[in-house]
Design an enzyme around this catalytic site. Structure first.
Site, PDB file in Angstrom:
ATOM      1  N   GLU A 145      12.087  22.549   6.495  1.00  0.00           N
ATOM      2  CA  GLU A 145      13.265  21.791   6.485  1.00  0.00           C
ATOM      3  C   GLU A 145      13.367  22.653   4.641  1.00  0.00           C
ATOM      4  O   GLU A 145      13.015  22.695   3.828  1.00  0.00           O
ATOM      5  CB  GLU A 145      13.295  20.407   6.011  1.00  0.00           C
ATOM      6  CG  GLU A 145      14.701  20.374   5.563  1.00  0.00           C
ATOM      7  CD  GLU A 145      16.064  20.183   6.070  1.00  0.00           C
ATOM      8  OE1 GLU A 145      15.758  20.486   7.209  1.00  0.00           O
ATOM      9  OE2 GLU A 145      16.843  20.906   5.344  1.00  0.00           O
TER      10      GLU A 145
ATOM     11  N   ASP B  79      26.572  20.304  18.051  1.00  0.00           N
ATOM     12  CA  ASP B  79      28.278  20.182  18.596  1.00  0.00           C
ATOM     13  C   ASP B  79      28.607  21.067  18.142  1.00  0.00           C
ATOM     14  O   ASP B  79      30.234  20.374  18.156  1.00  0.00           O
ATOM     15  CB  ASP B  79      28.009  18.453  17.409  1.00  0.00           C
ATOM     16  CG  ASP B  79      27.829  19.257  15.837  1.00  0.00           C
ATOM     17  OD1 ASP B  79      26.779  19.582  15.819  1.00  0.00           O
ATOM     18  OD2 ASP B  79      28.773  18.591  15.585  1.00  0.00           O
TER      19      ASP B  79
ATOM     20  N   ASP C 231      22.510  24.708  11.388  1.00  0.00           N
ATOM     21  CA  ASP C 231      23.837  24.453  10.398  1.00  0.00           C
ATOM     22  C   ASP C 231      25.040  25.990  10.995  1.00  0.00           C
ATOM     23  O   ASP C 231      23.885  27.051  11.859  1.00  0.00           O
ATOM     24  CB  ASP C 231      23.193  25.929   8.906  1.00  0.00           C
ATOM     25  CG  ASP C 231      23.462  24.496   8.416  1.00  0.00           C
ATOM     26  OD1 ASP C 231      23.491  23.461   8.330  1.00  0.00           O
ATOM     27  OD2 ASP C 231      22.570  24.354   7.074  1.00  0.00           O
TER      28      ASP C 231
ATOM     29  N   ASP D 237      12.682  28.799   3.388  1.00  0.00           N
ATOM     30  CA  ASP D 237      12.798  28.426   4.708  1.00  0.00           C
ATOM     31  C   ASP D 237      12.083  28.660   5.561  1.00  0.00           C
ATOM     32  O   ASP D 237      11.058  29.699   6.100  1.00  0.00           O
ATOM     33  CB  ASP D 237      13.850  29.966   4.005  1.00  0.00           C
ATOM     34  CG  ASP D 237      15.063  30.591   5.097  1.00  0.00           C
ATOM     35  OD1 ASP D 237      14.240  30.663   6.361  1.00  0.00           O
ATOM     36  OD2 ASP D 237      15.769  30.932   5.096  1.00  0.00           O
TER      37      ASP D 237
ATOM     38  N   THR E 243      19.773  11.665  15.912  1.00  0.00           N
ATOM     39  CA  THR E 243      19.552  11.878  15.022  1.00  0.00           C
ATOM     40  C   THR E 243      20.406  11.241  14.252  1.00  0.00           C
ATOM     41  O   THR E 243      21.940  11.117  14.931  1.00  0.00           O
ATOM     42  CB  THR E 243      18.988  13.308  14.235  1.00  0.00           C
ATOM     43  OG1 THR E 243      19.812  13.806  14.119  1.00  0.00           O
ATOM     44  CG2 THR E 243      17.763  13.172  14.589  1.00  0.00           C
TER      45      THR E 243
ATOM     46  N   TYR F 200      22.450  13.032  12.057  1.00  0.00           N
ATOM     47  CA  TYR F 200      23.564  13.952  12.274  1.00  0.00           C
ATOM     48  C   TYR F 200      23.830  13.466  13.635  1.00  0.00           C
ATOM     49  O   TYR F 200      25.356  13.811  13.681  1.00  0.00           O
ATOM     50  CB  TYR F 200      22.938  15.425  12.118  1.00  0.00           C
ATOM     51  CG  TYR F 200      24.072  16.638  12.226  1.00  0.00           C
ATOM     52  CD1 TYR F 200      24.346  16.761  11.387  1.00  0.00           C
ATOM     53  CD2 TYR F 200      23.658  17.183  13.502  1.00  0.00           C
ATOM     54  CE1 TYR F 200      25.333  17.896  11.213  1.00  0.00           C
ATOM     55  CE2 TYR F 200      24.866  17.789  13.549  1.00  0.00           C
ATOM     56  CZ  TYR F 200      25.199  18.290  12.199  1.00  0.00           C
ATOM     57  OH  TYR F 200      26.601  18.918  12.779  1.00  0.00           O
ATOM     58  N   GLU F 201      23.494  13.418  14.330  1.00  0.00           N
ATOM     59  CA  GLU F 201      24.115  13.297  16.301  1.00  0.00           C
ATOM     60  C   GLU F 201      24.736  12.546  15.957  1.00  0.00           C
ATOM     61  O   GLU F 201      26.153  12.086  16.157  1.00  0.00           O
ATOM     62  CB  GLU F 201      22.868  13.313  17.301  1.00  0.00           C
ATOM     63  CG  GLU F 201      23.538  13.622  18.281  1.00  0.00           C
ATOM     64  CD  GLU F 201      22.867  13.131  19.690  1.00  0.00           C
ATOM     65  OE1 GLU F 201      21.580  13.723  19.161  1.00  0.00           O
ATOM     66  OE2 GLU F 201      23.056  11.926  20.723  1.00  0.00           O
TER      67      GLU F 201
HETATM   68  C1  LIG Z   1      23.271  19.968  10.657  1.00  0.00           C
HETATM   69  S1  LIG Z   1      21.400  19.812   9.910  1.00  0.00           S
HETATM   70  C2  LIG Z   1      20.619  18.848  11.940  1.00  0.00           C
HETATM   71  C3  LIG Z   1      19.619  18.293  10.483  1.00  0.00           C
HETATM   72  C4  LIG Z   1      18.210  17.977  12.118  1.00  0.00           C
HETATM   73  N1  LIG Z   1      17.716  19.011  12.881  1.00  0.00           N
HETATM   74  C5  LIG Z   1      18.833  16.863  12.996  1.00  0.00           C
HETATM   75  O1  LIG Z   1      19.269  16.976  14.502  1.00  0.00           O
HETATM   76  O2  LIG Z   1      19.316  15.814  12.993  1.00  0.00           O
HETATM   77  C6  LIG Z   1      20.694  21.160   9.754  1.00  0.00           C
HETATM   78  C7  LIG Z   1      19.153  21.760   8.232  1.00  0.00           C
HETATM   79  O3  LIG Z   1      18.815  22.632   8.930  1.00  0.00           O
HETATM   80  C8  LIG Z   1      18.463  23.095   7.737  1.00  0.00           C
HETATM   81  N2  LIG Z   1      18.258  24.512   8.046  1.00  0.00           N
HETATM   82  C9  LIG Z   1      19.112  25.602   7.880  1.00  0.00           C
HETATM   83  N3  LIG Z   1      18.158  26.659   7.738  1.00  0.00           N
HETATM   84  C10 LIG Z   1      17.441  27.098   7.841  1.00  0.00           C
HETATM   85  C11 LIG Z   1      16.590  27.695   7.023  1.00  0.00           C
HETATM   86  N4  LIG Z   1      16.476  28.593   7.764  1.00  0.00           N
HETATM   87  N5  LIG Z   1      14.648  27.141   7.462  1.00  0.00           N
HETATM   88  C12 LIG Z   1      14.557  25.761   6.994  1.00  0.00           C
HETATM   89  N6  LIG Z   1      16.051  24.760   7.716  1.00  0.00           N
HETATM   90  C13 LIG Z   1      17.219  25.173   7.361  1.00  0.00           C
HETATM   91  C14 LIG Z   1      19.205  22.002   6.824  1.00  0.00           C
HETATM   92  O4  LIG Z   1      19.028  22.241   5.524  1.00  0.00           O
HETATM   93  C15 LIG Z   1      19.726  20.684   7.204  1.00  0.00           C
HETATM   94  O5  LIG Z   1      19.361  20.058   6.934  1.00  0.00           O
END
Ligand SMILES: C[S@@+](CC[C@H](N)C(=O)[O-])C[C@H]1O[C@@H](n2cnc3c(N)ncnc32)[C@H](O)[C@@H]1O
Length: 234
Positions: A88, A173, A137, A115, A211, A213-214
């Site tokens: 994360e 989603d 994302d 990343d 989660t 988020y969901e």
């Molecule tokens: C929309 S959120 C969903 C979070 C979680 N998977 C959930 O379902 O509740 C997407 C997450 O992916 C992380 N993220 C995006 N690109 C990433 C990357 N390249 N490496 C690690 N994390 C990443 C973002 O910081 C964010 O917290």
């Protein structure tokens, strides 16, 4: 130069993202727990993730972009015989994940607080048994397509890292991302879409949890879709 530095130069790096200052308790988890469970990456060294866990675990599962870490912690608590790596970039998400790990006293979770692409570039092929990419994302605008995690290149890399029969789970989603996933993953030669019936992509896998988020996505009227792909034998 550390391997992470090489990777940062190789692609646009999405580094650690800071939000509001962390509360005191979370800051101390960040300062004390995180260094103990951070995945060590060394220049030019391929990492076998099995070596991160003593005693060795039956399998290693990776969650990319774990958000608040609820799913990661839930899976780790339900599967103590599995080693987990969570990636994360968002600081408050990392801190939330750490608090779940501390509350549940989880010994089988390691964190890559950067990343995910830096980590997957460093892992040993055929070293993972499951990968979760849950609600990545969406980058819905056309001009941002190249930022989406589901790309042929990343799928190729995940196919290398997964053992035969391993599983890749993707959820989204966002209608654009659902369509995008359908255009990339099922046609990848290394993956078989495990859809059993026409509507089963609307059901969250039984061993997963909803989660925050969901929940928010459902409340906003968006429809989560869940994909499971099997890594075909080589
Ligand atoms: C929309 S959120 C969903 C979070 C979680 N998977 C959930 O379902 O509740 C997407 C997450 O992916 C992380 N993220 C995006 N690109 C990433 C990357 N390249 N490496 C690690 N994390 C990443 C973002 O910081 C964010 O917290």
């Amino acid at each position: 130069m550390a391997q992470g530095e090489n990777q940062r130069q190789a692609f646009q790096f999405y580094g650690r993202r800071k939000g509001r200052p962390l509360r005191k308790g979370r800051q101390s988890l960040f300062d004390e727990l995180l260094p103990r469970i951070t995945v060590p990456l060394n220049a030019g060294v391929t990492l076998d993730p099995a070596t991160l866990f003593t005693p060795r675990k039956r399998a290693v599962w990776l969650e990319i972009g774990f958000g608040g870490g609820e799913h990661l912690a839930h899976q780790a608590a339900a599967n103590p015989e599995i080693g987990f790596i969570g990636c994360e970039v968002f600081e408050s998400g990392i801190a939330s994940g750490l608090s779940h790990i501390a509350d549940k006293k989880l010994e089988n979770v390691r964190i890559h607080p950067e990343d995910a692409r830096v980590l997957i570039a460093a892992l040993q092929p055929r070293s993972l048994d499951r990968v979760f990419l849950l609600f990545p994302d969406p980058w819905p605008k056309r001009r941002h397509e190249q930022r989406r995690f589901v790309t042929r290149g990343n799928l190729d890399r995940l196919a290398e890292l997964l053992r035969d029969g391993g599983e890749l789970r993707i959820a989204s989603d966002d209608p654009t991302y659902v369509e995008w996933t359908l255009r990339h993953a099922p046609i990848h030669p290394a993956f078989q879409w495990l859809a059993e019936s026409p509507g089963d992509w609307l059901e969250r896998p039984a061993d997963a949890i909803e989660t925050r988020y969901e929940t928010k996505a459902r409340e906003a009227g968006r429809v989560p879709h869940f994909f499971r792909f099997r890594r075909l034998p080589r």
